[in-house]
Design a protein around this motif. Sequence first.
Motif, PDB file in Angstrom:
ATOM      1  N   GLY A  53      46.131  44.922  49.269  1.00 42.76           N
ATOM      2  CA  GLY A  53      45.599  44.731  49.423  1.00 42.76           C
ATOM      3  C   GLY A  53      44.060  43.616  49.097  1.00 42.76           C
ATOM      4  N   THR A  54      43.262  43.896  49.224  1.00 45.78           N
ATOM      5  CA  THR A  54      41.985  42.790  49.222  1.00 45.78           C
ATOM      6  C   THR A  54      41.666  43.066  47.464  1.00 45.78           C
ATOM      7  OG1 THR A  54      40.485  44.325  49.634  1.00 45.78           O
ATOM      8  CG2 THR A  54      41.031  42.782  51.009  1.00 45.78           C
ATOM      9  N   ALA A  55      41.316  42.747  46.661  1.00 41.28           N
ATOM     10  CA  ALA A  55      41.606  42.391  45.021  1.00 41.28           C
ATOM     11  C   ALA A  55      40.573  43.146  44.975  1.00 41.28           C
ATOM     12  CB  ALA A  55      40.407  40.409  45.107  1.00 41.28           C
ATOM     13  N   PRO A  56      39.839  43.950  43.426  1.00 37.44           N
ATOM     14  CA  PRO A  56      39.243  45.024  43.578  1.00 37.44           C
ATOM     15  C   PRO A  56      37.970  44.640  43.241  1.00 37.44           C
ATOM     16  CG  PRO A  56      41.686  44.980  41.849  1.00 37.44           C
ATOM     17  CD  PRO A  56      41.293  44.081  43.165  1.00 37.44           C
ATOM     18  N   GLY A  57      37.311  45.270  43.812  1.00 37.08           N
ATOM     19  CA  GLY A  57      35.521  45.253  43.979  1.00 37.08           C
ATOM     20  C   GLY A  57      34.863  44.339  44.822  1.00 37.08           C
ATOM     21  N   ALA A  58      36.550  43.652  46.212  1.00 37.51           N
ATOM     22  CA  ALA A  58      35.645  42.740  46.723  1.00 37.51           C
ATOM     23  C   ALA A  58      34.564  43.693  48.125  1.00 37.51           C
ATOM     24  CB  ALA A  58      37.284  42.642  47.709  1.00 37.51           C
ATOM     25  N   PRO A  59      33.995  42.769  48.676  1.00 34.72           N
ATOM     26  CA  PRO A  59      33.008  43.381  49.751  1.00 34.72           C
ATOM     27  C   PRO A  59      33.439  43.823  50.556  1.00 34.72           C
ATOM     28  CG  PRO A  59      33.451  41.293  49.157  1.00 34.72           C
ATOM     29  CD  PRO A  59      33.812  41.336  48.218  1.00 34.72           C
ATOM     30  N   PRO A  60      33.622  45.427  51.450  1.00 38.98           N
ATOM     31  CA  PRO A  60      34.248  45.693  52.340  1.00 38.98           C
ATOM     32  C   PRO A  60      34.624  45.037  53.880  1.00 38.98           C
ATOM     33  CG  PRO A  60      32.293  47.080  52.149  1.00 38.98           C
ATOM     34  CD  PRO A  60      32.252  46.185  51.076  1.00 38.98           C
ATOM     35  N   ILE A  61      33.794  43.727  54.234  1.00 37.11           N
ATOM     36  CA  ILE A  61      34.520  42.515  54.775  1.00 37.11           C
ATOM     37  C   ILE A  61      35.249  42.436  55.102  1.00 37.11           C
ATOM     38  CG2 ILE A  61      32.872  40.475  53.931  1.00 37.11           C
ATOM     39  CD1 ILE A  61      31.885  40.424  56.876  1.00 37.11           C
ATOM     40  N   ASP A  62      35.654  42.162  53.351  1.00 33.84           N
ATOM     41  CA  ASP A  62      36.827  41.123  53.286  1.00 33.84           C
ATOM     42  C   ASP A  62      38.042  42.122  54.192  1.00 33.84           C
ATOM     43  OD1 ASP A  62      35.761  39.544  51.913  1.00 33.84           O
ATOM     44  OD2 ASP A  62      36.133  39.353  49.762  1.00 33.84           O
ATOM     45  N   GLY A  63      38.184  43.192  53.409  1.00 37.44           N
ATOM     46  CA  GLY A  63      39.033  43.654  54.341  1.00 37.44           C
ATOM     47  C   GLY A  63      39.240  44.010  55.815  1.00 37.44           C
ATOM     48  N   ILE A  64      37.770  43.742  56.232  1.00 37.46           N
ATOM     49  CA  ILE A  64      37.700  43.966  57.814  1.00 37.46           C
ATOM     50  C   ILE A  64      38.165  42.875  58.417  1.00 37.46           C
ATOM     51  CG2 ILE A  64      36.012  44.285  59.728  1.00 37.46           C
ATOM     52  CD1 ILE A  64      34.303  45.448  57.417  1.00 37.46           C
ATOM     53  N   PHE A  65      37.626  41.714  57.412  1.00 37.90           N
ATOM     54  CA  PHE A  65      38.752  40.004  58.326  1.00 37.90           C
ATOM     55  C   PHE A  65      39.723  39.783  58.227  1.00 37.90           C
ATOM     56  CE2 PHE A  65      33.974  38.881  58.047  1.00 37.90           C
ATOM     57  CZ  PHE A  65      33.985  38.372  59.401  1.00 37.90           C
ATOM     58  N   ARG A  66      40.592  40.720  56.781  1.00 36.63           N
ATOM     59  CA  ARG A  66      42.041  41.350  56.861  1.00 36.63           C
ATOM     60  C   ARG A  66      42.176  41.326  57.732  1.00 36.63           C
ATOM     61  NH1 ARG A  66      45.469  44.013  54.010  1.00 36.63           N
ATOM     62  NH2 ARG A  66      47.321  44.018  53.826  1.00 36.63           N
ATOM     63  N   ALA A  67      42.278  42.994  58.139  1.00 34.57           N
ATOM     64  CA  ALA A  67      42.370  43.496  58.992  1.00 34.57           C
ATOM     65  C   ALA A  67      42.693  42.472  59.880  1.00 34.57           C
ATOM     66  CB  ALA A  67      41.492  45.113  59.427  1.00 34.57           C
ATOM     67  N   LEU A  68      41.423  42.191  61.116  1.00 36.34           N
ATOM     68  CA  LEU A  68      41.377  41.491  61.872  1.00 36.34           C
ATOM     69  C   LEU A  68      42.317  39.752  62.711  1.00 36.34           C
ATOM     70  CD1 LEU A  68      37.044  41.702  62.717  1.00 36.34           C
ATOM     71  CD2 LEU A  68      39.215  43.057  63.916  1.00 36.34           C
ATOM     72  N   SER A  69      42.802  39.697  61.066  1.00 27.04           N
ATOM     73  CA  SER A  69      43.315  38.444  60.863  1.00 27.04           C
ATOM     74  C   SER A  69      44.467  38.688  61.435  1.00 27.04           C
ATOM     75  CB  SER A  69      43.377  37.969  59.180  1.00 27.04           C
ATOM     76  OG  SER A  69      44.659  38.721  59.071  1.00 27.04           O
ATOM     77  N   ASP A  70      45.531  39.600  62.086  1.00 23.67           N
ATOM     78  CA  ASP A  70      47.065  39.903  62.408  1.00 23.67           C
ATOM     79  C   ASP A  70      46.657  40.454  63.538  1.00 23.67           C
ATOM     80  OD1 ASP A  70      50.010  40.517  61.531  1.00 23.67           O
ATOM     81  OD2 ASP A  70      48.325  42.749  62.849  1.00 23.67           O
ATOM     82  N   PRO A  71      47.535  39.601  64.666  1.00 19.42           N
ATOM     83  CA  PRO A  71      47.218  40.028  66.182  1.00 19.42           C
ATOM     84  C   PRO A  71      47.375  41.540  66.474  1.00 19.42           C
ATOM     85  CG  PRO A  71      49.550  38.172  65.893  1.00 19.42           C
ATOM     86  CD  PRO A  71      47.998  38.542  64.535  1.00 19.42           C
ATOM     87  N   THR A  72      48.711  41.888  66.196  1.00 18.77           N
ATOM     88  CA  THR A  72      49.881  43.494  65.949  1.00 18.77           C
ATOM     89  C   THR A  72      48.071  44.364  65.663  1.00 18.77           C
ATOM     90  OG1 THR A  72      51.330  42.546  65.169  1.00 18.77           O
ATOM     91  CG2 THR A  72      50.568  44.961  64.779  1.00 18.77           C
ATOM     92  N   ARG A  73      47.463  43.775  64.704  1.00 19.86           N
ATOM     93  CA  ARG A  73      46.120  44.864  64.414  1.00 19.86           C
ATOM     94  C   ARG A  73      44.660  45.022  65.062  1.00 19.86           C
ATOM     95  NH1 ARG A  73      47.808  43.418  58.725  1.00 19.86           N
ATOM     96  NH2 ARG A  73      46.407  42.169  58.614  1.00 19.86           N
ATOM     97  N   ARG A  74      45.141  43.817  65.840  1.00 17.45           N
ATOM     98  CA  ARG A  74      43.816  43.561  66.755  1.00 17.45           C
ATOM     99  C   ARG A  74      44.699  44.764  68.158  1.00 17.45           C
ATOM    100  NH1 ARG A  74      43.657  38.055  64.639  1.00 17.45           N
ATOM    101  NH2 ARG A  74      44.933  37.376  66.704  1.00 17.45           N
TER     102      ARG A  74
END
Length: 119
Positions: free
Chosen positions: A7-28
């Motif tokens: 996961g993203t670091a605890p307390g990380a802004p929600p945008i971090d998780g969104i960019f992490r999710a978008l970074s993978d071609p399978t998820r896109r």
Amino acid sequence: MNGLSAGTAPGAPPIDGIFRALSDPTRRHVLERLTRSPASVSELAEPFDMALPSFVEHLRVLEGCGLVNSKKTGRVRTYQLVPEPLKLAEDWLSTQRTLWARRLDQLDDYLIELKEKNT
């Protein structure tokens, strides 16, 4: 813990998780597929050559950052796109684009001024 479920670091802004999710071609690809209609796990996994548990980890990442949600009816889990969180990424990118355009304009002005000084 594998790279997918980290996961993203605890307390990380929600945008971090969104960019992490978008970074993978399978998820896109999954997100693109869900723009057409909700789909079951098996429908979403069909185009990919990977074990179902590995694919489900991708879905967990997408659901964890709020880009998709799921519901279970009987034995079938169906996912659907939740587009609102993409607005966070869009807004961030727009802000960065504006910032860099302004910086490049300032650099251009400086270089023109420098060239005129040296002529």
